[in-house]
Write a protein that holds these residues in place. Sequence first.
Motif, mmCIF file in Angstrom:
data_model
loop_
_atom_site.group_PDB
_atom_site.id
_atom_site.type_symbol
_atom_site.label_atom_id
_atom_site.label_comp_id
_atom_site.label_asym_id
_atom_site.label_seq_id
_atom_site.Cartn_x
_atom_site.Cartn_y
_atom_site.Cartn_z
ATOM 1 N N SER A 12 0.840 -1.202 0.000
ATOM 2 C CA SER A 12 0.000 0.000 0.000
ATOM 3 C C SER A 12 0.870 1.245 0.000
ATOM 4 C CB SER A 12 -0.901 0.025 1.239
ATOM 5 O OG SER A 12 -1.587 1.258 1.301
ATOM 6 N N ARG A 14 -0.562 4.168 0.649
ATOM 7 C CA ARG A 14 -1.320 5.097 1.480
ATOM 8 C C ARG A 14 -0.524 5.484 2.730
ATOM 9 N NH1 ARG A 14 -5.907 5.019 4.462
ATOM 10 N NH2 ARG A 14 -5.542 2.905 5.209
ATOM 11 N N SER A 17 -1.606 3.676 5.899
ATOM 12 C CA SER A 17 -1.900 2.295 5.531
ATOM 13 C C SER A 17 -1.852 1.357 6.742
ATOM 14 C CB SER A 17 -0.855 1.850 4.495
ATOM 15 O OG SER A 17 -0.736 0.445 4.480
ATOM 16 N N THR A 18 -2.867 0.499 6.839
ATOM 17 C CA THR A 18 -2.863 -0.518 7.891
ATOM 18 C C THR A 18 -1.755 -1.553 7.631
ATOM 19 O OG1 THR A 18 -4.535 -1.731 6.618
ATOM 20 C CG2 THR A 18 -5.324 -0.299 8.385
ATOM 21 N N ASN A 19 -1.519 -1.855 6.356
ATOM 22 C CA ASN A 19 -0.466 -2.832 6.013
ATOM 23 C C ASN A 19 0.921 -2.306 6.380
ATOM 24 O OD1 ASN A 19 -1.690 -5.254 4.412
ATOM 25 N ND2 ASN A 19 -2.830 -3.449 3.777
ATOM 26 N N GLU A 79 -6.013 -5.668 -0.768
ATOM 27 C CA GLU A 79 -6.736 -6.062 -1.982
ATOM 28 C C GLU A 79 -7.452 -4.836 -2.546
ATOM 29 O OE1 GLU A 79 -8.872 -9.922 -2.335
ATOM 30 O OE2 GLU A 79 -10.672 -8.687 -2.312
ATOM 31 N N GLY A 82 -10.702 -6.718 -5.968
ATOM 32 C CA GLY A 82 -10.613 -8.169 -6.109
ATOM 33 C C GLY A 82 -9.266 -8.688 -6.576
ATOM 34 N N HIS A 149 -8.804 0.680 10.206
ATOM 35 C CA HIS A 149 -8.127 1.935 9.856
ATOM 36 C C HIS A 149 -7.877 2.786 11.100
ATOM 37 C CE1 HIS A 149 -9.049 2.102 5.250
ATOM 38 N NE2 HIS A 149 -8.623 0.929 5.638
HETATM 39 C C1 LIG Z 1 -10.561 1.393 -4.847
HETATM 40 C C2 LIG Z 1 -10.573 0.423 -3.696
HETATM 41 C C3 LIG Z 1 -10.908 -0.892 -3.933
HETATM 42 C C4 LIG Z 1 -10.937 -1.805 -2.882
HETATM 43 N N1 LIG Z 1 -11.237 -3.100 -3.138
HETATM 44 C C5 LIG Z 1 -11.203 -4.018 -2.123
HETATM 45 C C6 LIG Z 1 -11.456 -5.379 -2.385
HETATM 46 O O1 LIG Z 1 -11.720 -5.793 -3.499
HETATM 47 N N2 LIG Z 1 -11.389 -6.251 -1.349
HETATM 48 C C7 LIG Z 1 -11.079 -5.840 -0.073
HETATM 49 O O2 LIG Z 1 -10.999 -6.685 0.822
HETATM 50 N N3 LIG Z 1 -10.823 -4.547 0.194
HETATM 51 C C8 LIG Z 1 -10.885 -3.627 -0.793
HETATM 52 N N4 LIG Z 1 -10.627 -2.305 -0.548
HETATM 53 C C9 LIG Z 1 -10.333 -1.914 0.831
HETATM 54 C C10 LIG Z 1 -8.840 -1.782 1.060
HETATM 55 O O3 LIG Z 1 -8.192 -2.989 0.799
HETATM 56 C C11 LIG Z 1 -8.641 -1.345 2.500
HETATM 57 O O4 LIG Z 1 -9.026 0.010 2.585
HETATM 58 C C12 LIG Z 1 -7.248 -1.537 3.022
HETATM 59 O O5 LIG Z 1 -7.220 -1.059 4.348
HETATM 60 C C13 LIG Z 1 -6.204 -0.811 2.200
HETATM 61 O O6 LIG Z 1 -4.960 -1.139 2.707
HETATM 62 P P1 LIG Z 1 -4.092 -0.062 3.511
HETATM 63 O O7 LIG Z 1 -4.848 0.283 4.783
HETATM 64 O O8 LIG Z 1 -2.819 -0.786 3.808
HETATM 65 O O9 LIG Z 1 -3.891 1.115 2.621
HETATM 66 C C14 LIG Z 1 -10.612 -1.374 -1.565
HETATM 67 C C15 LIG Z 1 -10.267 -0.038 -1.367
HETATM 68 C C16 LIG Z 1 -10.231 0.856 -2.406
HETATM 69 C C17 LIG Z 1 -9.819 2.281 -2.147
#
Ligand SMILES: Cc1cc2nc3c(=O)[nH]c(=O)nc-3n(C[C@H](O)[C@H](O)[C@H](O)COP(=O)(O)O)c2cc1C
Length: 180
Positions: A12, A14, A17-19, A79, A82, A149
Amino acid sequence: MSTTELLLISGSLRERSTNTAALRTAAANAGPGITTHHYTGAAFPQFDPDEDTDPLPESVAELRARIHAVDAVLLAVPEYAGGLPGSFKNLIDWTIADDSPGSLNGKPLAWINAAERGAEKAHAALREVLGYAGSVIVEQACAQVPIAHESVGADGLLTDPAASERVTAVLHALVAAVRG
Ligand SMILES: Cc1cc2nc3c(=O)[nH]c(=O)nc-3n(C[C@H](O)[C@H](O)[C@H](O)COP(=O)(O)O)c2cc1C
């Protein structure tokens, strides 16, 4: 005792980011004898097989050198729609052609799945992609640690003690596997 070196790659970009927070927290709690290196890969060119030849783009050469320099790699990948984040898949694509000793091919590797929604498709894809890369997946160090988050603090670390403990245990399981 020599130190065990780990490369931590978040999928990520971001800021909160949680990751990334999961990896940062595991690194912060790693303890003595473990050296962690964070990698974001934000400045990667788009993968182009025509460019995958010497001299490599500087960022690609640096990534490959960083992989070679460590004992193992720890990932945390979200993710999107998908699948794997395009930026992360791009990063992995740049590593595939390097199958020399020390590359991702044969490198011990594990991941933290920080998704609250499961992210099963992304992680199934991750396993498949890493199969192409030839990485050695350390199953006992791969774990699902759902992170909200709101659990990322102002310092970029996890505020939830239980999640912090679990991501640190993942890192230690990977180190234990590397040390045999
Ligand atoms: C455009 C978009 C598409 C996403 N699609 C999915 C998805 O298909 N499956 C899922 O589990 N989470 C999905 N998410 C949620 C993100 O995976 C989630 O916000 C996650 O915390 C992002 O990782 P980060 O916190 O490390 O940035 C989506 C988020 C965004 C912004």
